[in-house]
Design a protein around this motif. Structure first.
Motif, PDB file in Angstrom:
ATOM      1  N   SER A  79      -2.952  -1.239  -7.785  1.00 24.49           N
ATOM      2  CA  SER A  79      -2.374  -1.368  -6.447  1.00 24.49           C
ATOM      3  C   SER A  79      -3.401  -1.797  -5.407  1.00 24.49           C
ATOM      4  CB  SER A  79      -1.756  -0.029  -6.008  1.00 24.49           C
ATOM      5  OG  SER A  79      -0.746   0.382  -6.902  1.00 24.49           O
ATOM      6  N   VAL A  80      -4.685  -1.702  -5.749  1.00 17.67           N
ATOM      7  CA  VAL A  80      -5.757  -2.059  -4.803  1.00 17.67           C
ATOM      8  C   VAL A  80      -6.083  -3.538  -4.980  1.00 17.67           C
ATOM      9  CG1 VAL A  80      -8.122  -1.591  -4.087  1.00 17.67           C
ATOM     10  CG2 VAL A  80      -6.673   0.286  -4.902  1.00 17.67           C
ATOM     11  N   PHE A 118       0.853  -1.189   0.000  1.00 15.56           N
ATOM     12  CA  PHE A 118       0.000   0.000   0.000  1.00 15.56           C
ATOM     13  C   PHE A 118       0.889   1.240   0.000  1.00 15.56           C
ATOM     14  CE2 PHE A 118      -2.954  -2.869   2.672  1.00 15.56           C
ATOM     15  CZ  PHE A 118      -3.371  -3.537   1.537  1.00 15.56           C
ATOM     16  N   ASN A 119       1.451   1.537  -1.168  1.00 13.52           N
ATOM     17  CA  ASN A 119       2.442   2.607  -1.248  1.00 13.52           C
ATOM     18  C   ASN A 119       1.835   4.007  -1.328  1.00 13.52           C
ATOM     19  OD1 ASN A 119       1.401   2.494  -3.815  1.00 13.52           O
ATOM     20  ND2 ASN A 119       3.292   1.818  -4.810  1.00 13.52           N
ATOM     21  N   TRP A 120       0.516   4.093  -1.274  1.00 11.22           N
ATOM     22  CA  TRP A 120      -0.117   5.414  -1.303  1.00 11.22           C
ATOM     23  C   TRP A 120      -0.339   5.980   0.109  1.00 11.22           C
ATOM     24  CZ3 TRP A 120      -2.529   0.845  -2.517  1.00 11.22           C
ATOM     25  CH2 TRP A 120      -3.621   0.461  -1.745  1.00 11.22           C
ATOM     26  N   ILE A 121       0.069   5.211   1.119  1.00 14.31           N
ATOM     27  CA  ILE A 121      -0.039   5.691   2.502  1.00 14.31           C
ATOM     28  C   ILE A 121       1.265   5.403   3.243  1.00 14.31           C
ATOM     29  CG2 ILE A 121      -2.554   5.553   2.798  1.00 14.31           C
ATOM     30  CD1 ILE A 121      -2.199   2.756   3.914  1.00 14.31           C
ATOM     31  N   LYS A 156       1.397   8.367  13.719  1.00 15.28           N
ATOM     32  CA  LYS A 156       0.826   9.209  12.677  1.00 15.28           C
ATOM     33  C   LYS A 156       1.163   8.627  11.305  1.00 15.28           C
ATOM     34  CE  LYS A 156       0.851  13.618  15.196  1.00 15.28           C
ATOM     35  NZ  LYS A 156      -0.604  13.686  15.350  1.00 15.28           N
ATOM     36  N   GLY A 157       0.313   8.934  10.350  1.00 14.38           N
ATOM     37  CA  GLY A 157       0.542   8.484   8.985  1.00 14.38           C
ATOM     38  C   GLY A 157       0.055   9.529   8.008  1.00 14.38           C
ATOM     39  N   THR A 158       0.372   9.316   6.743  1.00 19.29           N
ATOM     40  CA  THR A 158       0.004  10.279   5.707  1.00 19.29           C
ATOM     41  C   THR A 158      -0.692   9.573   4.549  1.00 19.29           C
ATOM     42  OG1 THR A 158       1.970  11.589   6.246  1.00 19.29           O
ATOM     43  CG2 THR A 158       0.868  12.075   4.166  1.00 19.29           C
ATOM     44  N   PHE A 159      -1.785  10.182   4.111  1.00 21.25           N
ATOM     45  CA  PHE A 159      -2.447   9.733   2.880  1.00 21.25           C
ATOM     46  C   PHE A 159      -1.737  10.459   1.751  1.00 21.25           C
ATOM     47  CE2 PHE A 159      -5.780  10.079  -0.387  1.00 21.25           C
ATOM     48  CZ  PHE A 159      -6.119   8.748  -0.527  1.00 21.25           C
ATOM     49  N   ILE A 160      -0.801   9.774   1.107  1.00 21.94           N
ATOM     50  CA  ILE A 160       0.098  10.418   0.146  1.00 21.94           C
ATOM     51  C   ILE A 160      -0.628  10.812  -1.138  1.00 21.94           C
ATOM     52  CG2 ILE A 160       2.218  10.149  -1.189  1.00 21.94           C
ATOM     53  CD1 ILE A 160       3.068   8.039   0.894  1.00 21.94           C
ATOM     54  N   THR A 161      -1.373   9.874  -1.697  1.00 23.45           N
ATOM     55  CA  THR A 161      -2.049  10.132  -2.965  1.00 23.45           C
ATOM     56  C   THR A 161      -3.161   9.114  -3.153  1.00 23.45           C
ATOM     57  OG1 THR A 161      -1.707  10.427  -5.342  1.00 23.45           O
ATOM     58  CG2 THR A 161      -0.495   8.630  -4.295  1.00 23.45           C
ATOM     59  N   TYR A 162      -3.995   9.331  -4.140  1.00 20.99           N
ATOM     60  CA  TYR A 162      -5.003   8.327  -4.473  1.00 20.99           C
ATOM     61  C   TYR A 162      -4.298   7.135  -5.123  1.00 20.99           C
ATOM     62  CZ  TYR A 162      -8.484  12.016  -3.793  1.00 20.99           C
ATOM     63  OH  TYR A 162      -9.258  13.013  -3.261  1.00 20.99           O
TER      64      TYR A 162
END
Length: 201
Positions: free
Chosen positions: A185-186, A163-166, A174-180
Motif C-alpha cells: 500500500s506504500v 492510503f487506507n491506513w489513515i 482530525k484524523g486517525t492513524f488506523i493501523t500500520y
C-alpha cells in the motif's frame, strides 16, 4: 540538529525520481548532477553501492538522519515479521509523515515544520517531535488556534483514498492513524531488502 537544506531537485536527479516531492523539474533536466551531466561515463554500481544508494534514498525520502535511521532499523529488526516491511511501517508511522499523508501539509518538509512549530496534536496533546512514532488508534489533529489559521488551512488537500491506513475529516480537522500500512500500500519506490542486506554485513 543537522538537516539537508540544499537543492531538492539535485537529490531527485541523483536517483532519477522525485523522492523529495515535486518532480516537475526532472522533465527539464533529469541528468545526474555534475559538470559533465549525461556525458560522463559512469561505472555500473556494485552490490554494496546499490545497497547504500537504497538506504540513502529512504533517508532522503522520509527526511531521516543516519542515527535516527539506524535506530529505526534496530527497532524494525526487533519486531516480529519481515524486517524490511517493519522498517517501512515504522517510517510511515512517523508523525511528520502521517501529517503529510493526511493532506494537512503539501510535503514532508512542510509537515515537519508544522509539527515543530506546535500546530499538531496527538490524542489532544500538542506534540512537537516530528519523529514521534504513532500507534494504531492515535488521533491526529490541528490545534484549535491553528485550525483557524488560513495560511495553514489553505494548504489542506484531500487525502489520497489509497492510503487506507489513515482517516482524515476536514470538518473536524482530525484524523486517525488506523493501523500500520501493508508494504504493497506504500507507493514509495524503495527496495527495503537491500537496506536489510546492508545492515546485515
Amino acid at each position: 540538529m543537522a538537516r539537508y537544506t540544499g537543492p531538492k531537485t539535485k537529490i531527485s536527479r541523483i536517483f532519477g525520481e522525485p523522492i523529495t516531492g515535486n518532480g516537475k523539474w526532472l522533465t527539464k533536466n533529469s541528468n545526474p548532477p555534475g559538470m559533465h551531466g549525461a556525458a560522463r561515463k559512469r561505472k555500473s554500481l556494485g552490490e554494496y553501492a546499490l545497497q547504500l544508494r537504497e538506504k540513502q534514498k529512504a533517508k532522503y525520502t522520509y527526511g531521516v538522519l543516519e542515527k535516527q535511521f539506524r535506530n529505526t532499523f534496530t527497532e524494525a529488526s526487533r519486531r516480529k515479521g519481515v524486517t524490511g516491511e517493519n522498517l517501512i511501517k515504522l517510517l510511515e508511522a512517523r508523525l511528520d509523515n502521517t501529517v503529510y499523508r493526511m493532506g494537512i501539509a503539501p510535503s514532508r518538509q512542510a509537515a515537519r515544520q508544522l509539527v515543530s512549530h506546535k500546530h499538531i496534536t496527538v490524542n489532544n496533546q500538542v506534540v512537537n517531535i516530528p519523529s514521534y512514532s504513532l500507534n494504531p488508534g492515535d488521533i491526529i489533529g490541528l490545534k484549535d488556534k491553528s485550525a483557524d489559521n488560513t495560511s495553514i488551512t489553505g494548504n489542506l488537500r484531500p487525502k489520497n483514498p489509497k492510503f487506507n491506513w489513515i482517516e482524515w475529516s476536514e470538518g473536524s480537522m482530525k484524523g486517525t492513524f488506523i493501523t500500520y500500512p501493508e508494504r504493497e500500500s506504500v507507493p514509495e519506490n524503495i527496495k527495503e531488502q537491500l537496506i536489510v542486506e546492508l545492515y546485515s554485513k
